[in-house]
Design an enzyme around this catalytic site. Structure first.
Site, PDB file in Angstrom:
ATOM      1  N   TYR A   1       0.847  -1.204   0.000  1.00  0.00           N
ATOM      2  CA  TYR A   1       0.000   0.000   0.000  1.00  0.00           C
ATOM      3  C   TYR A   1       0.880   1.251   0.000  1.00  0.00           C
ATOM      4  CZ  TYR A   1      -3.103   3.650   1.767  1.00  0.00           C
ATOM      5  OH  TYR A   1      -3.792   4.825   1.923  1.00  0.00           O
ATOM      6  N   LYS A  31       1.356   4.388  -2.778  1.00  0.00           N
ATOM      7  CA  LYS A  31       1.178   5.809  -2.461  1.00  0.00           C
ATOM      8  C   LYS A  31       2.452   6.601  -2.761  1.00  0.00           C
ATOM      9  CE  LYS A  31      -3.113   5.840  -1.224  1.00  0.00           C
ATOM     10  NZ  LYS A  31      -4.119   6.637  -1.958  1.00  0.00           N
TER      11      LYS A  31
END
Ligand SMILES: NC(=O)c1ccc[n+]([C@@H]2O[C@H](COP(=O)([O-])OP(=O)(O)OC[C@H]3O[C@@H](n4cnc5c(N)ncnc54)[C@H](O)[C@@H]3O)[C@@H](O)[C@H]2O)c1
Length: 263
Positions: free
Chosen positions: A161, A165
């Site tokens: 994740y 980002k």
């Protein structure tokens, strides 16, 4: 609408507008005079956001859009042009969490990796690409705001994740530099953990109101300012970055984190 509306007459798309940061931002954009395309993979929730905007006297339309699908993203831009005549602001906000909250690096399957990259990074690529193409066709600039994360600034919040980002952050800066010659600005907001949105539930966290409140308090206490980060905090920053008040700001990764990263 206030007399000093920051986004008066602008046409905006907000992805992930059915919940959390996206809903709060769509509402604030409309309050500041923007006409808003509320795009979400869950059309029902996007329609609810439109209902809230209309009830407050604003203008919005809902579209079903999976940000990982180019045709869907192109259709959202087309909806803005068809409904409001043009596109001024693209807020690439939709994102998904680590699939099993707390999953370590080796717990991620290849399918987990592909899904995270596909929504969180390809989604922002597609949204930015379609917006830049439209802005260049219109010939008078435009604004992109992306939702990154503190998890892309420090190693915190899930390895894959966080990597998606960090990719969003770098894409933001690259688009800012390439887009500057066309009057296109691109910035990102980078929130810290916000247990009060539906995000953590989407990552498998049990979401009883008591547990959410306790987690919110605990996460908030880990920030120097000591308060939980809210979707409304993020919406405020997105409005500012989308507005002319940020006319000379581009390529910025703005933590919405109560000072967490600065410590
Ligand atoms: N909540 C947090 O702790 C946190 C922290 C940092 C960053 N963020 C980021 O903030 C953004 C918004 O998160 P949130 O907390 O509002 O979450 P949320 O789960 O409350 O809202 C996300 C919305 O995106 C929609 N969505 C999911 N996949 C989609 C897709 N493929 N196409 C279009 N829409 C899709 C969902 O239906 C939902 O309405 C995300 O990019 C997330 O990564 C969240």
């Amino acid at each position: 609408m206030s007399s000093t509306a920051l986004l008066d007459g602008r046409s905006a798309i907000v992805t992930g507008a059915g919940s959390g940061v996206g809903r709060a931002s769509a509402l604030r954009f409309a309050e500041e005079g923007a006409r808003v395309v509320c795009a979400d993979i869950d059309l029902g929730s996007a329609k609810e956001t439109v209902g809230l905007i209309e009830a407050a006297g604003g203008t919005a339309v809902a579209v079903a859009c999976d940000v990982s699908q180019e045709d869907d993203v192109a259709a959202a831009v087309a909806a803005a042009v068809e409904s409001f005549g043009r596109l001024d602001i693209m807020f690439n906000n939709a994102g998904i969490p680590t699939p099993r909250l707390g999953a370590g690096f080796t717990d991620h399957t290849v399918a987990d990796f592909d899904r995270l990259v596909s929504v969180n990074l390809r989604g922002v690529f597609l949204g930015s690409r379609q917006a830049v193409l439209r802005f260049r066709e219109q010939g008078d600039g435009g604004v992109i705001v992306n939702t990154g994360s503190v998890a892309g600034l420090v190693s915190w919040g899930g390895s894959v994740y966080g990597a998606t980002k960090a990719g969003v952050h770098q894409l933001t800066r690259a688009v800012a530099i390439e887009g500057a010659q066309y009057g296109i600005r691109a910035n990102a907001i980078c929130p810290a953990g916000m247990p009060a949105t539906n995000f953590m539930a989407a990552g498998g966290m049990p979401s009883s109101p008591e547990l959410l409140e306790a987690t919110s308090r605990q996460v908030g206490a880990s920030h120097p300012l000591g308060r939980p980060i809210t979707a409304e905090d993020c919406a405020e920053a997105a409005v500012f970055l989308a507005s002319d008040r940020a006319a000379n700001i581009t390529g910025v990764l703005l933590p919405i984190d109560g000072g967490y990263v600065a410590r």
